[in-house]
Design a protein around this motif. Structure first.
Motif, PDB file in Angstrom:
ATOM      1  N   UNK A 155       0.829  -1.203   0.000  1.00  0.00           N
ATOM      2  CA  UNK A 155       0.000   0.000   0.000  1.00  0.00           C
ATOM      3  C   UNK A 155       0.864   1.254   0.000  1.00  0.00           C
ATOM      4  N   UNK A 156       1.950   1.217   0.771  1.00  0.00           N
ATOM      5  CA  UNK A 156       2.824   2.390   0.847  1.00  0.00           C
ATOM      6  C   UNK A 156       3.470   2.679  -0.510  1.00  0.00           C
ATOM      7  N   UNK A 157       3.947   1.620  -1.165  1.00  0.00           N
ATOM      8  CA  UNK A 157       4.559   1.796  -2.488  1.00  0.00           C
ATOM      9  C   UNK A 157       3.527   2.327  -3.473  1.00  0.00           C
ATOM     10  N   UNK A 158       2.320   1.768  -3.439  1.00  0.00           N
ATOM     11  CA  UNK A 158       1.250   2.250  -4.306  1.00  0.00           C
ATOM     12  C   UNK A 158       1.016   3.740  -4.098  1.00  0.00           C
ATOM     13  N   UNK A 159       0.962   4.152  -2.832  1.00  0.00           N
ATOM     14  CA  UNK A 159       0.715   5.553  -2.521  1.00  0.00           C
ATOM     15  C   UNK A 159       1.806   6.483  -2.999  1.00  0.00           C
ATOM     16  N   UNK A 160       3.056   6.164  -2.695  1.00  0.00           N
ATOM     17  CA  UNK A 160       4.142   7.078  -3.064  1.00  0.00           C
ATOM     18  C   UNK A 160       4.381   7.101  -4.571  1.00  0.00           C
ATOM     19  N   UNK A 161       4.158   5.953  -5.231  1.00  0.00           N
ATOM     20  CA  UNK A 161       4.388   5.910  -6.676  1.00  0.00           C
ATOM     21  C   UNK A 161       3.258   6.572  -7.462  1.00  0.00           C
ATOM     22  N   UNK A 162       2.033   6.401  -6.988  1.00  0.00           N
ATOM     23  CA  UNK A 162       0.898   6.956  -7.727  1.00  0.00           C
ATOM     24  C   UNK A 162       0.044   5.890  -8.381  1.00  0.00           C
ATOM     25  N   UNK A 163       0.265   4.638  -8.027  1.00  0.00           N
ATOM     26  CA  UNK A 163      -0.581   3.558  -8.544  1.00  0.00           C
ATOM     27  C   UNK A 163      -1.922   3.595  -7.826  1.00  0.00           C
ATOM     28  N   UNK A 164      -2.878   2.795  -8.306  1.00  0.00           N
ATOM     29  CA  UNK A 164      -4.252   2.893  -7.817  1.00  0.00           C
ATOM     30  C   UNK A 164      -4.798   1.609  -7.209  1.00  0.00           C
ATOM     31  N   UNK A 165      -3.940   0.705  -6.734  1.00  0.00           N
ATOM     32  CA  UNK A 165      -4.380  -0.513  -6.052  1.00  0.00           C
ATOM     33  C   UNK A 165      -5.330  -1.362  -6.900  1.00  0.00           C
ATOM     34  N   UNK A 166      -5.074  -1.439  -8.200  1.00  0.00           N
ATOM     35  CA  UNK A 166      -5.996  -2.131  -9.101  1.00  0.00           C
ATOM     36  C   UNK A 166      -5.578  -3.557  -9.443  1.00  0.00           C
ATOM     37  N   UNK A 167      -4.347  -3.950  -9.129  1.00  0.00           N
ATOM     38  CA  UNK A 167      -3.829  -5.221  -9.616  1.00  0.00           C
ATOM     39  C   UNK A 167      -3.101  -6.001  -8.522  1.00  0.00           C
ATOM     40  N   UNK A 168      -2.798  -7.249  -8.835  1.00  0.00           N
ATOM     41  CA  UNK A 168      -2.041  -8.106  -7.936  1.00  0.00           C
ATOM     42  C   UNK A 168      -0.582  -7.670  -7.877  1.00  0.00           C
ATOM     43  N   UNK A 169       0.124  -8.172  -6.857  1.00  0.00           N
ATOM     44  CA  UNK A 169       1.523  -7.813  -6.661  1.00  0.00           C
ATOM     45  C   UNK A 169       2.271  -9.005  -6.087  1.00  0.00           C
ATOM     46  N   UNK A 170       3.596  -8.927  -6.147  1.00  0.00           N
ATOM     47  CA  UNK A 170       4.429  -9.927  -5.497  1.00  0.00           C
ATOM     48  C   UNK A 170       5.781  -9.302  -5.165  1.00  0.00           C
ATOM     49  N   UNK A 171       6.493  -9.987  -4.272  1.00  0.00           N
ATOM     50  CA  UNK A 171       7.858  -9.592  -3.920  1.00  0.00           C
ATOM     51  C   UNK A 171       8.788 -10.745  -4.256  1.00  0.00           C
ATOM     52  N   UNK A 172       9.949 -10.396  -4.767  1.00  0.00           N
ATOM     53  CA  UNK A 172      10.995 -11.373  -5.025  1.00  0.00           C
ATOM     54  C   UNK A 172      12.295 -10.850  -4.424  1.00  0.00           C
ATOM     55  N   UNK A 173      13.228 -11.767  -4.275  1.00  0.00           N
ATOM     56  CA  UNK A 173      14.560 -11.414  -3.829  1.00  0.00           C
ATOM     57  C   UNK A 173      15.124 -10.353  -4.778  1.00  0.00           C
ATOM     58  N   UNK A 174      15.712  -9.308  -4.241  1.00  0.00           N
ATOM     59  CA  UNK A 174      16.221  -8.211  -5.059  1.00  0.00           C
ATOM     60  C   UNK A 174      17.555  -8.482  -5.718  1.00  0.00           C
TER      61      UNK A 174
END
Length: 183
Positions: A40-59
């Motif tokens: 949610x925080x990334x969505x907010x700061x970037x300007x996305x609209x929480x409309x899609x799925x997400x995932x995290x991977x090793x960087x």
């Protein structure tokens, strides 16, 4: 009497990969934030609209999936990074780097501290579609450009970034990210 908060605050840099000009944000948050909430925080700061799925991977590029129920401090240390993917169709990949621990955190968190350039619009086709969109917008006025501007809902400035707007959106998304008690 002032009580020191024992929870660390980390400065994160989120860079949207594969686009030019480079789109990035810096924000401070607690190190023990759950990755599902960090979404949610990334969505907010970037300007996305929480409309899609997400995932995290090793960087580090190994592609190992990381549970969104993990705490950031359990999967990263200062200097580490994660890859955050948003919208599996458009495949927006973000490098989330833990830049530093704040020496003496004060105030409310999370909070936006810097950024550069506008976030691409939702559903514009990923980095490739966004690149094509910018070419059309920079080109001659024609029917295709008019249709694109209409689809965008008005002019789009890829160089625009408003830190106050990003901060307001972050505050809004923090509120909706907190689980509500079951009645």
């Amino acid at each position: 009497m002032t009580i020191e908060n024992p929870v660390s605050v980390w400065r994160l840099k989120v860079e949207l990969l594969g686009v030019a000009p480079a789109v990035w944000r810096r924000f401070d948050t607690y190190a023990d934030v759950k990755l599902s909430q960090l979404h949610y925080y990334i969505q907010g700061v970037m300007g996305w609209e929480l409309m899609h799925l997400f995932s995290y991977q090793d960087g580090r590029g190994y592609g190992c999936q990381i549970s969104s129920e993990s705490l950031l401090c359990d999967v990263c240390r200062v200097g580490d990074a994660l890859t955050y993917t948003y919208d599996f169709g458009d495949n927006w990949q973000h490098l989330v780097t833990v830049e530093k621990a704040m020496a003496k955190p004060t105030g409310a968190y999370p909070r936006v501290v810097a950024g550069k350039y506008a976030c691409p619009p939702e559903d514009c086709g990923g980095p490739w579609g966004y690149g094509d969109m910018l070419k059309v917008l920079a080109g001659r006025r024609n029917a295709h450009r008019r249709e694109l501007v209409e689809w965008l809902g008005g002019p789009f400035d890829p160089k625009a970034f408003d830190i106050d707007e990003a901060g307001e959106r972050l505050t809004e998304y923090v509120e909706v990210s907190v689980p509500q008690p079951v009645a």
